[in-house]
Design an enzyme around this catalytic site. Structure first.
Site, short mmCIF file in Angstrom:
data_model
loop_
_atom_site.label_atom_id
_atom_site.label_comp_id
_atom_site.label_asym_id
_atom_site.label_seq_id
_atom_site.Cartn_x
_atom_site.Cartn_y
_atom_site.Cartn_z
N HIS A 350 14.48 19.11 50.35
CA HIS A 350 14.29 19.58 48.98
C HIS A 350 14.09 21.09 48.94
CE1 HIS A 350 14.07 15.45 47.58
NE2 HIS A 350 13.95 15.90 46.34
N LYS A 416 7.07 6.56 47.61
CA LYS A 416 5.89 5.72 47.54
C LYS A 416 4.80 6.45 46.77
CE LYS A 416 3.09 7.03 51.53
NZ LYS A 416 2.39 6.62 52.74
#
Length: 501
Positions: A350, A416
């Protein structure tokens, strides 16, 4: 004087690290199975079922329980009457054991340690150095505790110095309520009380190696203040309703462990370290007769759990046919079986993508109308397509979310735990959605991946971008296109007044 050979120490630690990578402690399995039996929230119960099924699969296949195979935490207590033969430092010996364990061909473990915490954060490649603690104690043997501690739960460690008259339970409960689900509950809380700042954290970490006996304690009742405090904290934390994976439910902690030590009259240091659903540790003693031996646990300790893949709230999702209408139809708490193309990308990927966008460069992968999975898998072995590939904590990607969604047209993110306010705002703004896979079920999740090939940033190792082909990958909708989060509504629904209030 007993002589403990360096080779026996190295062989034993290396074998212990392998052993705990695929065997949960039996007491943890019994506690998780009991929590699964009691759970009333279907989503949380299904998450615990995945953890239990994954654990049994790992025990049978001898593959890692979690893709985050952790830092090697080794505590060595050397008896004053023992002679430990070493050719170098004790750290050198433990690092050699770690290197052997993490680079074993038949079950490679993911190297997660970076050598420069300030700048380049270059991966050491073999998970060294280990986190070593040593002490000289009475006796003529060498006692060794070996644990593998994942980053998700370690990142939630907290420390404070309370006023001596303050309530430890109040601080712990208030703190746990702010931790979110990144530590992958249900798990264990390790608490250290007293000593100094460093001593309290050491006590907290050591307490996580204690056997799970909360329900035995409940049955017989407390016999001292420490046990009273354990019961109070466990009851109050479970009453928060956080539940498995933060979805809401009856069980957030399987046990609360407390170690204490004398402290300054003006101080009350308290350390808190949670252990996740991938609790991994073992203890052995060396007496000079050879390396430690580790017996495989009885598979009968694992309950026969069947996953409900066709429940009333289950929906099939084609990842190759995502559009605004499909994404808008996803509802928080909904169980998804996803099939199609799924790209991987976590922290380093990212960061690099954002840097490329800032420079006006074209990304190496077209994410328009696609889904991305926050994961750093374990290397594959044999005929595996990919090694254990469970999700990483998604909040670390929050600061990139608005730019990535806006610039690429990405539609779905999979990770998550909860998303923070910045990410929730971005998800609603760009009409995307966020789904979660179960942390602590990495081997099970990997079986839904039918093909995997690196397509960008291969120099990042386990953080490279892969193109995955998945089939019926079990997921849960966590945030819908309006920014509504199951991690807010779930715990709110299951929160209750504790019995000990």
């Amino acid at each position: 004087m007993r002589v403990i050979k360096e080779s026996d120490l190295i062989d034993s630690i290396a074998e212990a690290l392998q052993y705990i990578s695929y065997y949960h402690p039996p007491d943890f399995i019994r506690a998780m199975a009991a929590a699964w039996e009691r759970e009333e929230n279907p989503g949380a119960k299904q998450a615990m079922a995945q953890i239990l099924v994954n654990s049994r699969m790992c025990a049978m296949g001898r593959r890692p329980i979690c893709q985050d195979t952790g830092t090697a935490n080794v505590v060595i207590e050397v008896g004053a009457q023992a002679r430990l033969e070493l050719s170098g430092s004790l750290q050198d010996a433990v690092d050699e054991a770690t290197r052997r364990a993490y680079q074993l061909d038949t079950n490679p473990l993911r190297a997660s340690v970076v050598t420069d915490p300030f700048g380049t954060r270059k991966n050491s490649g073999d998970n060294t150095p280990a986190m070593l603690t040593t002490e000289i104690v009475a006796g003529d043997t060498v006692s060794v505790h070996v644990a593998a501690k994942g980053g998700g739960s370690e990142n939630k460690a907290k420390f404070t110095v309370l006023n001596p008259s303050a309530s430890i339970a109040d601080w712990v409960v208030q703190t746990v309520e702010t931790l979110g689900a990144g530590w992958c509950p249900p798990g264990i809380l390790g608490i250290g009380v007293g000593g100094s700042a460093d001593k309290a954290m050491k006590l907290a970490k050591a307490s996580l190696n204690d056997p799970i006996d909360l329900h035995d304690l409940i049955r017989r009742g407390p016999s001292n203040r420490t046990e009273e405090l354990r019961l109070e904290i466990a009851e109050r934390v479970n009453a928060l309703g956080i539940g498995a994976q933060g979805l809401g439910g009856l069980t957030t902690v399987l046990d609360v462990k407390i170690h204490s030590f004398p402290t300054h009259a003006a101080s009350l240091p308290v350390g808190l370290i949670p252990n996740c659903a991938a609790t991994r540790h073992v203890h052995f003693t060396l007496d000079g007769s050879g390396p430690a031996r580790f017996e495989a646990p009885d598979l009968a300790d694992w309950p026969e759990v069947l996953l409900d893949k066709a429940g009333a709230n289950t929906r099939k999702l084609n990842l190759d046919d995502l559009n605004d209408e499909v994404v808008a139809s996803l509802k928080p708490g909904q169980t998804i079986l996803a099939s199609g193309t799924l790209y991987t990308g976590r922290d380093a990927a990212h960061k690099r993508m954002v840097e490329m966008l800032d420079r006006g460069e074209e990304l190496p992968v077209d994410l328009k109308g696609r889904a991305i999975y926050y994961v750093g898998p374990v290397d594959a072995v044999g005929d595996e397509v990919i090694g254990p590939a469970g999700p990483t904590t998604s909040t670390r990607m929050d600061k990139f979310t608005d730019q990535i969604l806006g610039a690429t047209g990405l539609k779905l993110m999979v990770g998550k735990a909860e998303r923070g306010p910045v990410a929730l705002e971005a998800i609603a703004k760009h009409k995307a959605a966020y789904l979660i896979a179960v942390g602590g079920a990495a081997y099970l999740v990997s079986k839904a991946i039918k093909d995997a090939k690196p397509i960008a940033f291969q120099d990042l190792g386990m953080e490279a971008i892969y193109e995955l082909k998945v089939e019926d990958m079990p997921l849960t909708v966590a945030v819908d296109s309006e920014g509504n989060s199951i991690h807010k509504t779930g715990p709110a629904e299951w929160k209750r007044v504790p019995i000990l209030a």
